[in-house]
Design a protein around this motif. Structure first.
Motif, short mmCIF file in Angstrom:
data_model
loop_
_atom_site.label_atom_id
_atom_site.label_comp_id
_atom_site.label_asym_id
_atom_site.label_seq_id
_atom_site.Cartn_x
_atom_site.Cartn_y
_atom_site.Cartn_z
N ILE A 1 0.83 -1.20 0.00
CA ILE A 1 0.00 0.00 0.00
C ILE A 1 0.87 1.26 0.00
O ILE A 1 0.53 2.27 -0.64
N SER A 2 2.01 1.20 0.70
CA SER A 2 2.88 2.38 0.78
C SER A 2 3.38 2.81 -0.59
O SER A 2 3.62 4.00 -0.83
N PHE A 3 3.54 1.85 -1.53
CA PHE A 3 3.96 2.19 -2.89
C PHE A 3 2.79 2.73 -3.70
O PHE A 3 2.95 3.70 -4.46
N ILE A 4 1.62 2.12 -3.56
CA ILE A 4 0.45 2.58 -4.30
C ILE A 4 0.07 4.01 -3.90
O ILE A 4 -0.38 4.81 -4.72
N LEU A 5 0.29 4.36 -2.61
CA LEU A 5 0.00 5.72 -2.16
C LEU A 5 0.78 6.78 -2.93
O LEU A 5 0.31 7.90 -3.10
N LEU A 6 1.97 6.41 -3.40
CA LEU A 6 2.80 7.37 -4.13
C LEU A 6 2.17 7.77 -5.46
O LEU A 6 2.56 8.78 -6.06
N LEU A 7 1.21 6.96 -5.93
CA LEU A 7 0.51 7.27 -7.18
C LEU A 7 -0.68 8.20 -6.97
O LEU A 7 -1.22 8.75 -7.92
N VAL A 8 -1.07 8.36 -5.71
CA VAL A 8 -2.32 9.07 -5.39
C VAL A 8 -2.18 10.58 -5.50
O VAL A 8 -3.06 11.26 -6.04
N SER A 9 -1.08 11.11 -4.99
CA SER A 9 -0.96 12.57 -4.90
C SER A 9 0.50 13.00 -4.94
O SER A 9 1.37 12.28 -4.43
N PRO A 10 0.79 14.16 -5.54
CA PRO A 10 2.16 14.70 -5.53
C PRO A 10 2.50 15.45 -4.24
O PRO A 10 3.60 15.99 -4.09
N TRP A 11 1.55 15.45 -3.29
CA TRP A 11 1.73 16.16 -2.01
C TRP A 11 2.91 15.59 -1.25
O TRP A 11 3.08 14.38 -1.13
N PHE A 12 3.74 16.47 -0.69
CA PHE A 12 4.93 16.04 0.06
C PHE A 12 4.56 15.13 1.23
O PHE A 12 5.26 14.16 1.53
N GLY A 13 3.45 15.44 1.91
CA GLY A 13 3.06 14.66 3.08
C GLY A 13 2.82 13.20 2.79
O GLY A 13 2.95 12.35 3.68
N ILE A 14 2.49 12.87 1.52
CA ILE A 14 2.23 11.46 1.18
C ILE A 14 3.51 10.64 1.31
O ILE A 14 3.47 9.43 1.55
N LEU A 15 4.66 11.30 1.15
CA LEU A 15 5.95 10.61 1.32
C LEU A 15 6.14 10.18 2.77
O LEU A 15 6.62 9.08 3.05
N ILE A 16 5.76 11.07 3.68
CA ILE A 16 5.87 10.76 5.11
C ILE A 16 4.90 9.63 5.47
O ILE A 16 5.28 8.68 6.17
N ILE A 17 3.67 9.75 4.98
CA ILE A 17 2.66 8.71 5.27
C ILE A 17 3.12 7.36 4.71
O ILE A 17 3.01 6.33 5.37
N GLY A 18 3.66 7.39 3.48
CA GLY A 18 4.15 6.16 2.87
C GLY A 18 5.27 5.52 3.67
O GLY A 18 5.29 4.30 3.87
#
Length: 406
Positions: A296-313
């Motif tokens: 899921i952490s890799f798929i999240l990177l496709l969801v949004s270019p938002w910087f915070g998604i990197l932290i969440i991932g």
């Protein structure tokens, strides 16, 4: 706050003093292994090798790890884990000191193959030792505690290594690595000698042990675990490149995000495992849950270019790692009771060696040819395949338990 601290301390309770000594030995050994993070810099800056040559040296390093894990498993069954660990520590220490005097390409390839082969003969033996020094009900937490020591050592090692390079030079790394291995061996003689340490494992290996190669359930499990390793190593090869090239992050910011992984493990892993052991999840189910989270952490990177998604991932991937690795180790140790423990754990170690040999290079080639987004989709698909394999393992294990014994 006081209750949280108490719960954290309680997660370490019940571990034997032998496990604490083994963790200290591991911490010293891993902190001392500071050549490894700076290996590519040493080879290019100090020895002036090309990137292509460095690639082949790293391949010989990986092959040495694979061979060492196999050999260590075999020898642990033949002469015992204590002799293997002790011999590995002393010979690795001597090898680190000697290897700095090799400077040609082929001598470096051969010497690093030999060095890591000697060092990694101890990996299966450490698992067998940990099993012997742990009560059955504490095995998963004991494994988690050793992982904590490994991660702490890897966190301290690069920091100390940078200071040593700045003050003494690269040669200082080899001397410190060698000396710390020897110190770890001396501590082991003093604290874990068979005449001193107590064997606490009351689970008996069956009288007619089987080869792990004939244990189909175990082989399927290791294939799934190799896929997990393949996916997870991307966080230390292709993911940092993604941070830099796509999100345009500085090296400092990238370092802080990667450091979040180690910080979360240090603070959260022991209490998390202590909690999960009380749930109804089996070891295989827990590994599956960790696998799914990492995918899921890799798929999240496709969801949004938002910087915070990197932290969440990174948080989700670390959570997956914290769940999958300890319970994967515990399942392998439990399964090894069906046969030759050293051979079982040697094969377990080899699955991660394969992940390192193929994971980094394949991930690089994939993003080079098809781009980052397709690379992350591929990792998600591998996570799905691995989860299906673990479902098969769970069903096979259930069927084995339901077969009446004569």
């Amino acid at each position: 706050m006081k209750k949280l601290l108490q719960n954290y301390m309680d997660s370490f309770s019940g571990l034997s003093k032998e496990v604490w000594w083994l963790a200290l030995i591991t911490l010293i050994n891993r902190t001392g292994a500071m050549v490894i993070p700076f290996l590519s810099l040493y080879l290019t800056d100090s020895l002036c090798f090309s990137l292509e040559q460095v690639g082949w040296i790293m391949t010989s390093y990986g092959l040495g790890s694979l061979f060492g894990a196999w050999l260590g498993g075999k020898l642990s069954d033949l002469i015992g884990y204590y002799k293997i660990i002790l011999t590995s520590l002393f010979l690795t220490g001597i090898s680190f000191i000697i290897i700095q005097y090799f400077t040609s390409f082929w001598s470096i390839c051969i010497s690093f193959f030999i060095l890591i082969a000697i060092a990694d003969t101890a990996r299966p033996a450490f698992f067998v030792a940990l099993s012997a020094y742990s009560k059955p009900e504490n095995k998963t937490r004991s494994l988690t505690f050793i992982r904590l020591a490994i991660n702490l050592g890897f966190a301290m090692g690069p920091a100390l290594g940078g200071i040593i390079i700045a003050t003494i030079g690269y040669q200082g790394l080899f001397w410190v690595d060698g000396i710390t291995c020897i110190i770890a061996g001396l501590i082991m003689i003093k604290t874990l000698h068979p005449k001193v340490a107590k064997v606490l494992d009351k689970e008996k290996v069956i009288e007619n042990p089987i080869s792990p190669y004939k244990d189909t359930t175990y082989i399927i499990f290791l294939i799934a675990l190799a896929l997990f390793g393949f996916i997870f190593v991307q966080y230390f090869s292709t993911i940092p490149l993604y941070y830099k090239e796509v999100h345009l992050l500085s090296e400092k910011t990238i370092g802080l995000i990667l450091a979040l992984n180690g910080a979360l493990i240090f603070v959260c892993e022991m209490p998390l495992i202590a909690y999960l052991e009380k749930t109804k999840f089996t070891q295989v189910q827990s590994v599956m849950n960790g696998f799914i989270l990492t995918g899921i952490s890799f798929i999240l990177l496709l969801v949004s270019p938002w910087f915070g998604i990197l932290i969440i991932g990174m948080v989700i991937a670390t959570l997956g790692e914290m769940i999958a690795f300890p319970f994967g180790n515990a399942f392998a140790l439990k399964r090894s009771k069906k046969g030759r423990q050293g051979a079982y754990m040697g094969l377990y170690s080899m699955s991660f060696s394969l992940a390192h040999i193929f994971g980094h290079n394949t991930g690089m080639q994939l993003i080079e040819s098809y781009g980052y987004d397709n690379g992350w989709i591929f990792m998600g698909v591998l996570a799905l395949i691995g989860s299906v394999l673990l479902v098969i393992v769970r069903k096979r294990e259930h069927n084995e338990k339901s077969i009446p014994r004569a």
